[in-house]
Every structure is written in C-alpha cells, then in structure tokens.
Motif scaffolding. Structure first.
Motif, PDB file in Angstrom:
ATOM      1  N   ALA A   2      39.139  11.340  59.669  1.00  9.00           N
ATOM      2  CA  ALA A   2      40.005  12.257  58.929  1.00  9.00           C
ATOM      3  C   ALA A   2      39.487  12.427  57.506  1.00  9.00           C
ATOM      4  N   THR A   3      39.754  13.603  56.951  1.00  7.63           N
ATOM      5  CA  THR A   3      39.338  13.860  55.575  1.00  7.63           C
ATOM      6  C   THR A   3      40.441  13.439  54.617  1.00  7.63           C
ATOM      7  N   ASN A   4      40.020  13.029  53.442  1.00  6.91           N
ATOM      8  CA  ASN A   4      40.956  12.667  52.384  1.00  6.91           C
ATOM      9  C   ASN A   4      41.242  13.929  51.572  1.00  6.91           C
ATOM     10  N   ARG A   5      42.415  14.502  51.768  1.00  3.31           N
ATOM     11  CA  ARG A   5      42.733  15.785  51.144  1.00  3.31           C
ATOM     12  C   ARG A   5      42.881  15.673  49.624  1.00  3.31           C
ATOM     13  N   LEU A   8      39.400  15.801  48.241  1.00  6.27           N
ATOM     14  CA  LEU A   8      38.886  17.148  48.453  1.00  6.27           C
ATOM     15  C   LEU A   8      39.450  18.111  47.410  1.00  6.27           C
ATOM     16  N   ILE A  66      33.772  15.917  46.748  1.00  8.85           N
ATOM     17  CA  ILE A  66      34.045  16.578  48.015  1.00  8.85           C
ATOM     18  C   ILE A  66      33.380  15.834  49.166  1.00  8.85           C
ATOM     19  N   ARG A  68      32.605  12.681  49.243  1.00 11.28           N
ATOM     20  CA  ARG A  68      33.354  11.417  49.428  1.00 11.28           C
ATOM     21  C   ARG A  68      34.662  11.667  50.167  1.00 11.28           C
ATOM     22  N   GLY A  69      35.301  12.797  49.894  1.00 16.16           N
ATOM     23  CA  GLY A  69      36.553  13.120  50.565  1.00 16.16           C
ATOM     24  C   GLY A  69      36.360  13.476  52.029  1.00 16.16           C
ATOM     25  N   ILE A  70      35.264  14.143  52.336  1.00 17.95           N
ATOM     26  CA  ILE A  70      35.014  14.524  53.732  1.00 17.95           C
ATOM     27  C   ILE A  70      34.639  13.326  54.580  1.00 17.95           C
ATOM     28  N   PHE A  71      33.763  12.483  54.066  1.00 16.18           N
ATOM     29  CA  PHE A  71      33.245  11.385  54.857  1.00 16.18           C
ATOM     30  C   PHE A  71      33.960  10.050  54.620  1.00 16.18           C
ATOM     31  N   ASN A  72      35.033  10.052  53.806  1.00 17.64           N
ATOM     32  CA  ASN A  72      35.774   8.822  53.511  1.00 17.64           C
ATOM     33  C   ASN A  72      34.883   7.693  53.036  1.00 17.64           C
TER      34      ASN A  72
END
Length: 73
Positions: A2-5, A8, A66, A68-72
């Motif tokens: 899951a992405t970290n919104r 993001l 971004i 970091r947020g996509i790939f956790n």
C-alpha cells in the motif's frame, strides 16, 4: 504493498512549490543580464540564482518523498 498517502501528498506539495520557481528563476536571470547597466543587476541575478537552486532542491525533495511514499521506504 500500500502507498502512504500522507507522504505522497507531502511530496506533491514540494513539487507544487518548486513549479513557480522553475519559471521565476530563469526569468529573473534573463532580466538581470538584459539590464546590466542598472544598479540592481547583481541583486536581481542573485535572487534568480537562489530561486533556481531552491527549485532544484524542492524538486529533489518532492521526488524523493513521493518515491518513499509509493514504496513505503
């Protein structure tokens, strides 16, 4: 995965802050070189260079956030 919104959104805010500086910096630098006879030439040139450098910094931080947020990461 899951992405970290929140991350993001923070990265997109960095990129939206960098977008106006991407246009403002080169415009100020061009204006400084066109008006070299003016007393304010060096001040306008310095502001343009600072705007370009801060645009590059904000773009880097935004893209890094971004990713970091996509790939956790």
């Amino acid at each position: 995965m899951a992405t970290n919104r929140q991350l993001l959104g923070k990265g997109i805010k960095y990129l939206t802050g960098a977008l106006p500086l991407m246009f403002l910096g080169p415009t100020l630098i061009y204006n400084a070189f066109q008006n070299q006879g003016n007393n304010w030439h060096y001040l306008v040139l310095a502001i343009g260079i600072i705007a370009c450098l801060s645009s590059m910094l904000l773009s880097f931080l935004g893209l890094r956030t971004i990713v970091r947020g996509i790939f956790n990461d």
